[in-house]
Scaffold this motif. Structure first.
Motif, PDB file in Angstrom:
ATOM      1  N   GLU A 129      -8.875   9.315  24.764  1.00  0.00           N
ATOM      2  CA  GLU A 129     -10.200   8.925  25.231  1.00  0.00           C
ATOM      3  C   GLU A 129     -11.157  10.116  25.653  1.00  0.00           C
ATOM      4  O   GLU A 129     -12.013  10.130  25.132  1.00  0.00           O
ATOM      5  CB  GLU A 129      -9.988   7.894  26.072  1.00  0.00           C
ATOM      6  CG  GLU A 129      -9.434   6.592  25.485  1.00  0.00           C
ATOM      7  CD  GLU A 129      -9.393   5.389  26.501  1.00  0.00           C
ATOM      8  OE1 GLU A 129     -10.353   5.355  27.281  1.00  0.00           O
ATOM      9  OE2 GLU A 129      -8.679   4.534  26.332  1.00  0.00           O
ATOM     10  N   VAL A 132     -12.059  13.006  23.166  1.00  0.00           N
ATOM     11  CA  VAL A 132     -13.201  12.223  22.113  1.00  0.00           C
ATOM     12  C   VAL A 132     -14.412  12.366  22.780  1.00  0.00           C
ATOM     13  O   VAL A 132     -15.466  12.911  22.204  1.00  0.00           O
ATOM     14  CB  VAL A 132     -12.689  11.097  21.750  1.00  0.00           C
ATOM     15  CG1 VAL A 132     -13.604  10.486  20.917  1.00  0.00           C
ATOM     16  CG2 VAL A 132     -11.246  10.876  20.823  1.00  0.00           C
ATOM     17  N   LYS A 170      -4.378  14.016  17.188  1.00  0.00           N
ATOM     18  CA  LYS A 170      -4.850  12.471  17.581  1.00  0.00           C
ATOM     19  C   LYS A 170      -6.389  12.266  17.718  1.00  0.00           C
ATOM     20  O   LYS A 170      -7.050  11.162  17.766  1.00  0.00           O
ATOM     21  CB  LYS A 170      -3.800  12.014  19.019  1.00  0.00           C
ATOM     22  CG  LYS A 170      -2.590  11.778  18.671  1.00  0.00           C
ATOM     23  CD  LYS A 170      -1.877  11.522  20.029  1.00  0.00           C
ATOM     24  CE  LYS A 170      -0.234  11.265  19.776  1.00  0.00           C
ATOM     25  NZ  LYS A 170       0.398  10.991  21.072  1.00  0.00           N
ATOM     26  N   GLU A 174      -9.569  10.572  15.458  1.00  0.00           N
ATOM     27  CA  GLU A 174     -10.707   9.768  16.281  1.00  0.00           C
ATOM     28  C   GLU A 174     -11.972  10.221  15.633  1.00  0.00           C
ATOM     29  O   GLU A 174     -13.028   9.390  16.495  1.00  0.00           O
ATOM     30  CB  GLU A 174     -10.583   9.446  17.622  1.00  0.00           C
ATOM     31  CG  GLU A 174      -9.355   8.969  18.190  1.00  0.00           C
ATOM     32  CD  GLU A 174      -9.152   7.539  17.828  1.00  0.00           C
ATOM     33  OE1 GLU A 174     -10.141   6.777  17.840  1.00  0.00           O
ATOM     34  OE2 GLU A 174      -8.168   7.024  17.392  1.00  0.00           O
TER      35      GLU A 174
END
Length: 260
Positions: A129, A132, A170, A174
């Protein structure tokens, strides 16, 4: 060769704000720094003084870390640290602002140590998170977030290039494409990674390269690593960025290897 001097580990005999000028006096046009402030959101005066030290020295800032906590005390990043996640997020606009004003494009986000009170799975989800968010924060200035395997920190879980690339995958899934591998040849070799294999497999994903020799983390030529060969191999696979000088050598002999 486009070298950039890491002024957080080199020239430390001088006050931090005098190091860019010292790097320029030594013949370099580019510098990089770990996070040079005590807080994620320093005062305007502190930021102005840092930026002025760069511009008045006539050097280009090529790399800057996001706040990684208290590095001398063992902290290695806030990205996956639940209790300090908000500090990392508060840091994003500050870093992007410095990058915009100084033309810096590379931003190292140290992953963070494993902590008590949270599972590795929880920390890893938080890290994605935050990475990103970091990628989005610097995308508007053409910035790239860097993820680095690190040695010498037992609780730091990203020790190999493959582990870093798993996380990078990963983050890219996103929708954040502007993230790459920080290939520090010293850390990779000390951790037992096969550096030629890393270059072969992931050279296209290198966002930045840093070097130090091993053993000892000294200047190139002080140890046993074929740094020149590894740099040439990375170049042949398309790496066109800077080579960060991130080693520990007293200032009076820090760059004598270049003459040799």
């Amino acid at each position: 060769m486009s070298y950039t001097v890491n002024c957080s580990i080199l020239l430390t005999e001088l006050p931090l704000l005098e190091r860019p000028a010292a790097a320029r006096a030594a013949g370099f046009e580019n510098v990089e720094f770990w996070w040079p402030f005590a807080e994620s959101v320093p005062s305007d005066a502190e930021i102005t003084a840092f930026e002025s030290a760069i511009t008045s020295a006539g050097v280009q800032l090529t790399g800057l870390n996001f706040n990684a906590g208290n590095m001398p005390n063992g902290d290695r990043g806030l990205v996956s640290w639940p209790e300090r996640s908000q500090e990392f997020r508060d840091n994003l606009d500050v870093v992007a602002g410095i990058g915009a004003r100084l033309g810096c494009k590379g931003f190292n986000a140290l992953y963070g140590n494993r902590t008590q009170g949270s599972t590795p799975e929880e920390q890893d989800a938080l890290a994605v998170e935050n990475l990103v968010l970091a990628s989005k924060a610097v995308a508007g200035i053409g910035g790239v977030v860097l993820l680095e395997p690190v040695s010498g920190a037992e609780l730091y879980p990203i020790k190999t290039a493959q582990q870093a690339m798993d996380v990078i995958g990963k983050v890219r899934a996103e929708g954040a494409a502007n993230i790459g591998l920080l290939a520090d040849f010293y850390h990779l070799s000390v951790n037992g990674d096969d550096v030629p294999a890393v270059i072969s497999s992931f050279g296209a994903d290198f966002g930045h390269i840093q070097i130090a020799d091993a053993p000892g983390r000294g200047a190139p030529g002080s140890g046993e690593l074929p740094l020149g060969e590894w740099i040439d191999s990375s170049r042949s696979r398309g790496y066109g960025g800077f080579i960060g000088l991130e080693y520990k050598t007293p200032a009076d002999g820090a760059f004598s290897w270049l003459i040799r």
